[in-house]
Scaffold this motif. Structure first.
Motif, short mmCIF file in Angstrom:
data_model
loop_
_atom_site.label_atom_id
_atom_site.label_comp_id
_atom_site.label_asym_id
_atom_site.label_seq_id
_atom_site.Cartn_x
_atom_site.Cartn_y
_atom_site.Cartn_z
N SER A 349 82.58 101.89 -81.65
CA SER A 349 82.49 103.03 -80.73
C SER A 349 81.05 103.38 -80.39
CB SER A 349 83.17 104.24 -81.37
OG SER A 349 82.45 104.67 -82.51
N LYS A 350 80.10 102.87 -81.16
CA LYS A 350 78.69 103.19 -80.91
C LYS A 350 78.17 102.36 -79.74
CE LYS A 350 77.66 104.28 -85.74
NZ LYS A 350 76.90 103.88 -86.93
N SER A 351 77.30 102.99 -78.95
CA SER A 351 76.68 102.29 -77.82
C SER A 351 75.18 102.54 -77.86
CB SER A 351 77.27 102.77 -76.50
OG SER A 351 78.65 102.53 -76.44
N ALA A 352 74.43 101.57 -77.42
CA ALA A 352 72.98 101.73 -77.46
C ALA A 352 72.32 101.07 -76.26
CB ALA A 352 72.42 101.13 -78.76
N VAL A 353 71.18 101.62 -75.88
CA VAL A 353 70.31 101.06 -74.85
C VAL A 353 69.03 100.62 -75.54
CG1 VAL A 353 68.89 101.60 -72.85
CG2 VAL A 353 71.22 102.47 -72.97
N MET A 354 68.54 99.43 -75.19
CA MET A 354 67.25 99.00 -75.73
C MET A 354 66.19 99.10 -74.66
SD MET A 354 66.20 95.73 -78.04
CE MET A 354 66.47 94.43 -76.87
N VAL A 355 65.04 99.64 -75.03
CA VAL A 355 63.91 99.77 -74.11
C VAL A 355 62.72 99.03 -74.69
CG1 VAL A 355 62.33 101.38 -72.98
CG2 VAL A 355 64.73 102.03 -73.31
N ILE A 356 62.20 98.07 -73.91
CA ILE A 356 61.02 97.31 -74.35
C ILE A 356 59.82 97.83 -73.58
CG2 ILE A 356 60.00 95.01 -74.59
CD1 ILE A 356 62.84 93.86 -74.41
N SER A 357 58.97 98.57 -74.27
CA SER A 357 57.80 99.18 -73.61
C SER A 357 56.83 99.71 -74.65
CB SER A 357 58.24 100.33 -72.69
OG SER A 357 57.12 100.96 -72.10
N THR A 358 55.55 99.72 -74.28
CA THR A 358 54.53 100.34 -75.13
C THR A 358 54.08 101.68 -74.57
OG1 THR A 358 52.80 99.14 -73.93
CG2 THR A 358 53.65 98.10 -75.94
N ASP A 359 54.64 102.10 -73.44
CA ASP A 359 54.26 103.33 -72.75
C ASP A 359 55.01 104.51 -73.37
OD1 ASP A 359 54.11 105.52 -70.95
OD2 ASP A 359 53.65 104.16 -69.29
N ALA A 360 54.28 105.41 -74.03
CA ALA A 360 54.91 106.54 -74.72
C ALA A 360 55.63 107.47 -73.75
CB ALA A 360 53.85 107.33 -75.50
N ASN A 361 55.05 107.72 -72.57
CA ASN A 361 55.69 108.60 -71.60
C ASN A 361 57.01 108.00 -71.10
OD1 ASN A 361 53.71 110.59 -71.67
ND2 ASN A 361 52.45 109.54 -70.13
N LEU A 362 56.98 106.69 -70.79
CA LEU A 362 58.19 106.03 -70.32
C LEU A 362 59.26 106.03 -71.42
CD1 LEU A 362 59.69 104.41 -68.16
CD2 LEU A 362 58.65 102.34 -69.09
N ARG A 363 58.87 105.82 -72.63
CA ARG A 363 59.82 105.86 -73.74
C ARG A 363 60.51 107.22 -73.82
NH1 ARG A 363 58.42 102.83 -79.25
NH2 ARG A 363 57.95 100.75 -78.51
N ARG A 364 59.71 108.27 -73.67
CA ARG A 364 60.25 109.62 -73.76
C ARG A 364 61.27 109.88 -72.64
NH1 ARG A 364 55.86 111.90 -73.80
NH2 ARG A 364 55.68 112.58 -71.63
N SER A 391 69.47 91.10 -82.19
CA SER A 391 70.28 90.29 -83.11
C SER A 391 70.98 91.15 -84.15
CB SER A 391 69.42 89.23 -83.80
OG SER A 391 68.48 89.84 -84.66
N GLU A 392 70.37 92.29 -84.51
CA GLU A 392 70.96 93.19 -85.51
C GLU A 392 71.92 94.20 -84.89
OE1 GLU A 392 67.53 94.90 -87.29
OE2 GLU A 392 67.08 93.15 -88.54
N ASN A 393 71.96 94.27 -83.55
CA ASN A 393 72.79 95.29 -82.87
C ASN A 393 73.57 94.70 -81.70
OD1 ASN A 393 71.75 98.05 -84.14
ND2 ASN A 393 69.95 96.77 -83.77
N LEU A 394 74.07 93.47 -81.87
CA LEU A 394 74.75 92.78 -80.77
C LEU A 394 75.95 93.56 -80.24
CD1 LEU A 394 74.61 89.07 -81.97
CD2 LEU A 394 73.40 90.08 -80.04
N ASP A 395 76.70 94.22 -81.13
CA ASP A 395 77.90 94.94 -80.70
C ASP A 395 77.57 96.28 -80.04
OD1 ASP A 395 79.50 92.93 -81.62
OD2 ASP A 395 79.82 93.84 -83.59
N LYS A 396 76.37 96.77 -80.28
CA LYS A 396 76.02 98.10 -79.78
C LYS A 396 75.29 98.07 -78.44
CE LYS A 396 74.17 100.89 -82.79
NZ LYS A 396 73.32 101.41 -83.88
N VAL A 397 74.39 97.10 -78.28
CA VAL A 397 73.52 97.09 -77.09
C VAL A 397 74.24 96.46 -75.90
CG1 VAL A 397 71.37 96.20 -76.12
CG2 VAL A 397 71.42 97.00 -78.48
N SER A 398 74.34 97.24 -74.82
CA SER A 398 74.96 96.71 -73.59
C SER A 398 73.98 96.72 -72.42
CB SER A 398 76.20 97.54 -73.23
OG SER A 398 75.87 98.91 -73.14
#
Length: 469
Positions: A349-364, A391-398
Motif C-alpha cells: 500500500s505504500k507509494s514513493a517518489v524518488m527525486v535525484i537532485s542536489t538542489d535544496a530548494n528543489l528538494r523542498r 533496488s531497495e524500494n522496487l515495490d514502492k517507487v513508481s
C-alpha cells in the motif's frame, strides 16, 4: 584477441567455477546485490589453470540489459600471494608448537601414567576389571583430546584453494576462540562478546579463521612483551567482540568498499601498543617489531589480503604503552526475507517518489508536492545512491524525477540503470539542458518549482497504482 572474444564462456572459465560465474551474471542482470570484483579460475589452450579477476557492471546493449566484464589475468600475483599466505601459516604452526608442546606433554603423562599403573597391578596380580576400565578410559579420553589438537593444527597447515560458503560469523569466531584458549598462556584472559547472532557471511572460513588468528597472536605477543618488560599490571587481557554496523556511502568511499551492512570483529589487548610510525607500517609485507626467531612480518599483510579479497576493510587503534584494537569488517550476506501476509499488504500500500537532485530548494518543493498527494519522498544526489535506493524500494517507487542540472550525472546512463531495475518506472526530467535534447521519449518539465502539473502527475500515478493493486 579476436579468437578469445569469440570463445564461449565454458571455454574460458574452469568447469568447477562456471556455476558461480553464471549465478553472478544472473544477479547482475536482475539488479540484485553482487560483489563488483570476483575471482575465478580459467583454462588456457594447453589445459593449464590460470587465475582471473573479473570486474562487471550492468549496461544496455542494443536496447537490452547486458553484462560488461573486464577480465584480468592475475596468475603471477595469485601464486606469489599463495606463497606468502602459506609461509604465514607455517609461521603460525611454529608459534602454536610451543603452546601445544605443553598440552601434549600433559597428554603423554596421563597415557604413560595409566599404562604404568596397569603394568604394575598386573605384575602384582592386583589388577581388577574396574581398575582396567578406569585406566583405559583415561587413555582413550586423553588420546581423543590429542587428536582434537591435531585437527585444529591441520586447519592452518592446509594448502588447498579455499572454497567459499555461507556461514554464521559468530560461530566461526567461537571456534577460533576455543583454539586460542587451548594454546595461549594462562596469565592471559580471553573475554568474548558476541553481538551478531545469526548474521551470515559469504567467503572462505579457513582464510577468515586465519585472519582472526593472526590478529589474536599479535595481541598475545604484545602482552607477553609487556610482561617481559615488567610493565604489565596483573594479568593480560584480550577482548574479542563482534557487532553489525551500517556503512554509509561517505564511509564506503573512505574505505573503498560498497555501502551496506557489515559484520565486525574487534580484538583488543592491553599489551605494549604502537606509536603512529609503527602503526603506519603494520600492513607492509615482512615488517615486524618481533625478534627474528619469532616473526617473519607476514601476519598482518596476510590479514589485509584476506579481508580485502572478501570485500572488507580493517581499522587499527593503538596507544603506546596501553594496548591495541584491530577490527576487520566483512559484508553481511543478505538473504531475502519473506514477509507475512499482513506485512506484505502494508508494504504494497505504500507509494514513493524518488527525486535525484542536489538542489535544496528543489528538494523542498518536490517534497511538498509529493506529500500533498500522499506519497513518501526518497532523495538521492547521484547515480550510485539512486540505483541503491531504487533496488531497495522496487515495490514502492513508481515515479522518478531527475534534476538534469545535477553535477557529474550522466542522464542516459542513469536512466538506463534505473530502467534495468524497474522497466515500467515513470521518469521525468526537470529543467532543459543540452543533454536532455538528446534523450527521446521522456517528458522535460522546465520550471518544476512553479509547475502544478507535477502534483497531477503524482496523483495520476497514485490512481494507477491503486487500480493495479
Amino acid at each position: 584477441m579476436g579468437e578469445f572474444l569469440n570463445l564461449p564462456i565454458s571455454k574460458i572459465i574452469y568447469l568447477e567455477d562456471l556455476n558461480g560465474w553464471e549465478q553472478r551474471t544472473l544477479e547482475i542482470l536482475r539488479g540484485d546485490y553482487f560483489p563488483e570484483r570476483a575471482l575465478y579460475r580459467g583454462i588456457k589452450k594447453d589445459g593449464s589453470i590460470i587465475y582471473l579477476v573479473c570486474y562487471s557492471k550492468r549496461i544496455i546493449y542494443e536496447g537490452k540489459p547486458a553484462v560488461q566484464t573486464v577480465i584480468i589475468d592475475i596468475t603471477k600475483e595469485k601464486k606469489q600471494e599463495d606463497v606468502i599466505r602459506h609461509l604465514q601459516r607455517v609461521e603460525s604452526i611454529g608459534t602454536f608448537t610451543m603452546g601445544m608442546a605443553h598440552d601434549f606433554n600433559n597428554i603423554l603423562q596421563v597415557i604413560i601414567g595409566s599404562a604404568q599403573m596397569i603394568n604394575l597391578k598386573v605384575q602384582r596380580g592386583e589388577l581388577k576389571k574396574e581398575d582396567l576400565e578406569k585406566y583405559l578410559d583415561n587413555i582413550i579420553s586423553i588420546s581423543n583430546r590429542g587428536s582434537e589438537l591435531i585437527k585444529r593444527l591441520k586447519i592452518f597447515a592446509r594448502k588447498e584453494v579455499p572454497s567459499a560458503e555461507v556461514f554464521e560469523f559468530d560461530s566461526l569466531v567461537s571456534t577460533v576462540v576455543e583454539i586460542l584458549k587451548t594454546l595461549f598462556p594462562k596469565f592471559i584472559e580471553i573475554e568474548v562478546k558476541l553481538n551478531s547472532k545469526d548474521v551470515k557471511v559469504y567467503g572462505s572460513k579457513t582464510e577468515i579463521q586465519q585472519a582472526l588468528l593472526n590478529i589474536a597472536v599479535n595481541a598475545r605477543d604484545a602482552i607477553v612483551e609487556k610482561r617481559e618488560k615488567k610493565l604489565l599490571d596483573g594479568d593480560g587481557k584480550i577482548t574479542i567482540e563482534t557487532c553489525v554496523k551500517s556503512i554509509s556511502l561517505e564511509e564506503a568511499n573512505i574505505f573503498k568498499v560498497n555501502p551496506g551492512r557489515y559484520v565486525c570483529v574487534s580484538v583488543t589487548d592491553n599489551g605494549v601498543g604502537m606509536d603512529e610510525e609503527t602503526k603506519a607500517k603494520i600492513f607492509e609485507p615482512f615488517f615486524t617489531t618481533k625478534k627474528p626467531d619469532i616473526g617473519t612480518g607476514l601476519g598482518m599483510s596476510t590479514v589485509f589480503g584476506i579481508v580485502s579479497s572478501h570485500g572488507g576493510f580493517i581499522t587499527v587503534d593503538s596507544k603506546l604503552g596501553e594496548g591495541t584494537t584491530v577490527s576487520f569488517y566483512l559484508p553481511v550476506f543478505e538473504s531475502k526475507e519473506v514477509l507475512s501476509e499482513a506485512e506484505a499488504k502494508e508494504e504494497k500500500s505504500k507509494s514513493a517518489v524518488m527525486v535525484i537532485s542536489t538542489d535544496a530548494n528543489l528538494r523542498r518543493v518536490m517534497k511538498s508536492f509529493a506529500e500533498s498527494a500522499g506519497f513518501e519522498v526518497l532523495f538521492s544526489d547521484d547515480k550510485v545512491v539512486a540505483v541503491k535506493v531504487l533496488s531497495e524500494n522496487l515495490d514502492k517507487v513508481s515515479l522518478i524525477f531527475i534534476d538534469s542540472r545535477t553535477p557529474r550525472l550522466s542522464l542516459k546512463d542513469t536512466i538506463a540503470q534505473l530502467r534495468i531495475l524497474k522497466p515500467d518506472v515513470k521518469i521525468f526530467l526537470l529543467y532543459s539542458t543540452p543533454e536532455t535534447a538528446e534523450i527521446e521519449g521522456i517528458t522535460v518539465i522546465e520550471n518544476p518549482d512553479e509547475d502544478n502539473r507535477i502534483i497531477d502527475i503524482i496523483k495520476g500515478a497514485n490512481i494507477e497504482k491503486k487500480e493495479i493493486s
